[in-house]
Design a protein around this motif. Structure first.
Motif, short mmCIF file in Angstrom:
data_model
loop_
_atom_site.label_atom_id
_atom_site.label_comp_id
_atom_site.label_asym_id
_atom_site.label_seq_id
_atom_site.Cartn_x
_atom_site.Cartn_y
_atom_site.Cartn_z
N UNK A 162 0.87 -1.33 0.07
CA UNK A 162 0.07 0.08 0.03
C UNK A 162 0.88 1.32 0.04
N UNK A 163 2.06 1.16 0.81
CA UNK A 163 2.83 2.32 0.89
C UNK A 163 3.48 2.57 -0.47
N UNK A 164 4.01 1.51 -0.93
CA UNK A 164 4.84 1.42 -2.12
C UNK A 164 3.92 2.06 -3.41
N UNK A 165 2.61 1.62 -3.56
CA UNK A 165 1.90 1.80 -4.79
C UNK A 165 0.91 3.15 -4.32
N UNK A 166 0.99 3.67 -3.05
CA UNK A 166 0.22 4.73 -2.90
C UNK A 166 -1.49 4.51 -3.07
N UNK A 167 -1.54 3.43 -2.18
CA UNK A 167 -3.12 2.71 -2.76
C UNK A 167 -3.95 2.70 -1.25
N UNK A 168 -3.44 3.32 -0.35
CA UNK A 168 -4.00 3.55 1.12
C UNK A 168 -3.73 4.58 1.87
N UNK A 169 -4.61 5.14 2.85
CA UNK A 169 -4.42 6.15 3.47
C UNK A 169 -3.67 5.67 4.73
N UNK A 170 -2.41 5.65 5.05
CA UNK A 170 -1.79 5.20 6.50
C UNK A 170 -1.94 6.15 7.46
N UNK A 171 -2.54 5.61 8.82
CA UNK A 171 -2.72 6.54 9.96
C UNK A 171 -1.96 6.20 11.12
N UNK A 172 -1.00 6.78 11.65
CA UNK A 172 -0.23 6.66 12.68
C UNK A 172 -1.16 7.07 13.94
#
Length: 397
Positions: A162-172
């Motif tokens: 997901x991070x590599x493909x920018x296919x999700x919103x990552x939330x910390x």
């Protein structure tokens, strides 16, 4: 006349309500005849969504009140499972059951798999009972029902893709000071204690894929944020339970390591088999969108033979046009290979991708030539030869 009309309306309403209830995925009467016979044979108790939800506690691995066991193939487990679940695939039971070696025999265990028609969960439940576990139950509605109603736990490979493909919103979900010190590159900060204050940062579209993480398997902050997102109507919410510790342990780039990421995108150059099949990013897979394009147009290339590995009863109910049926689950690798058409590019398919992956893996591990044998990782729902197909996202593994 008015009384008769009112009575007629009430009858129609009653029939409509009955129809809705009969099709409700939470109704505990929906197992196929074959799966129900297995459940009856092994004398297994079925529990529902609410019962299972109550048992996962805060969602963390150490807060669950029961052990949840996902009986699907390992890849399916990694893509998304019920929070806190461990993986014991029915086909690799002996290898994975060691996870329970220190577990008390009377500990409550809830087994699930790919839904009402999935026979993997009752099989694993019976194996656990044979191994002496005395409090084993089934959540037979399984992952399909859960994923429609709640958030899922995903593996490192999913978050990495997901991070590599920018296919999700990552939330910390950790405190902002910890976020500033180090986080997964591309993540945004929404601490669990600031959700109401910062909820405007959540995506506008509620179908957006979201992955929440925090400080590892014992951290409940990501689960709190995920629950809030579900309550707000977001439909594709996931928790990366391993969190930042798991990410760093894998040697992946963080904001602190300043661009030293070892995570790399898969080559954009298309991979083609000798016969001309376009391959997927995951080892052994066909490019799902490529194949599905031909299926939609009813123009699957002549060199490809789709092999449906489901049971004959499932195949009879519906299958991809032109597919042949070779039930693979009970066959040895040698028997399966012998039944495959020669001189063709073989593509295994099933209803959700799990059994097709297992068929391909069985041949590969037995050292058969799989250079023109692949699997179709997709959810396939067919009535006759009219099929609704949803291709699963490649993970590059």
């Amino acid at each position: 006349m008015k009384a008769k009309s009112l009575l007629k309306s009430l009858v129609i309403l009653s029939l409509l309500v009955s129809s809705v209830l009969a099709n409700d995925s939470t109704n505990l009467t929906k197992a196929s005849a074959k799966v129900q016979s297995i459940i009856n044979k092994f004398k297994l108790e079925i529990v529902d969504y609410n019962y299972t939800k109550a048992k996962i506690g805060k969602g963390t691995h150490n807060s669950a009140k029961a052990i949840l066991v996902d009986a699907r193939p390992n890849k399916k487990y990694k893509v998304g499972t019920i929070p806190s679940a461990i993986n014991i695939p029915d086909t690799d039971y002996k290898e994975f059951v060691n996870q329970l070696k220190d577990t008390a025999k009377n500990k409550e265990i809830i087994v699930f798999c790919g839904g009402w028609n999935c026979g993997k969960s009752p099989k694993v439940a019976n194996m656990l009972k044979k191994d002496g576990f005395t409090n084993v139950k089934l959540y037979q509605a399984g992952e399909p029902e859960w994923s429609k109603r709640n958030y899922k736990e995903v593996h490192l490979v999913v978050t990495k893709a997901a991070q590599a493909n920018n296919s999700a919103v990552l939330i910390d979900a950790r405190p902002y000071k910890m976020f500033l010190a180090e986080t997964i590159a591309g993540a945004i900060s929404i601490p669990d204690t600031k959700v109401e204050e910062l909820k405007g940062r959540f995506p506008i579209h509620q179908n957006e894929k979201i992955i929440v993480f925090c400080g590892g398997y014992k951290c409940a902050k990501s689960h709190k944020v995920a629950n809030k997102l579900i309550s707000m109507g977001y439909r594709d919410v996931n928790v990366f339970a391993g969190g930042l510790p798991k990410w760093k342990k894998a040697g992946l780039s963080t904001t602190k390591s300043a661009g030293e990421a070892t995570s790399k995108k898969a080559s954009a150059k298309p991979m083609i088999s000798e016969n001309g099949a376009k391959l997927g990013l995951d080892e052994g897979s066909i490019d799902g969108e490529w194949l599905n394009g031909f299926i939609k147009e009813n123009k699957v290339p002549d060199f490809i033979q789709i092999v449906d590995v489901t049971d004959p009863s499932e195949f009879k109910n519906g299958h991809i046009k032109g597919a042949i049926n070779i039930p693979a689950e009970k066959l040895s690798a040698k028997q399966l290979y012998a039944k495959l058409p020669k001189g063709k590019t073989i593509v295994f398919n099933c209803t959700a991708g799990g059994r097709s992956i297992e068929a391909w893996t069985k041949l590969k591990e037995a050292k058969f030539d799989v250079s023109e044998i692949f699997y179709f990782d997709a959810n396939v729902d067919c009535k006759g030869t009219k099929c609704k197909i949803e291709v699963n996202e490649a993970l590059g593994i």
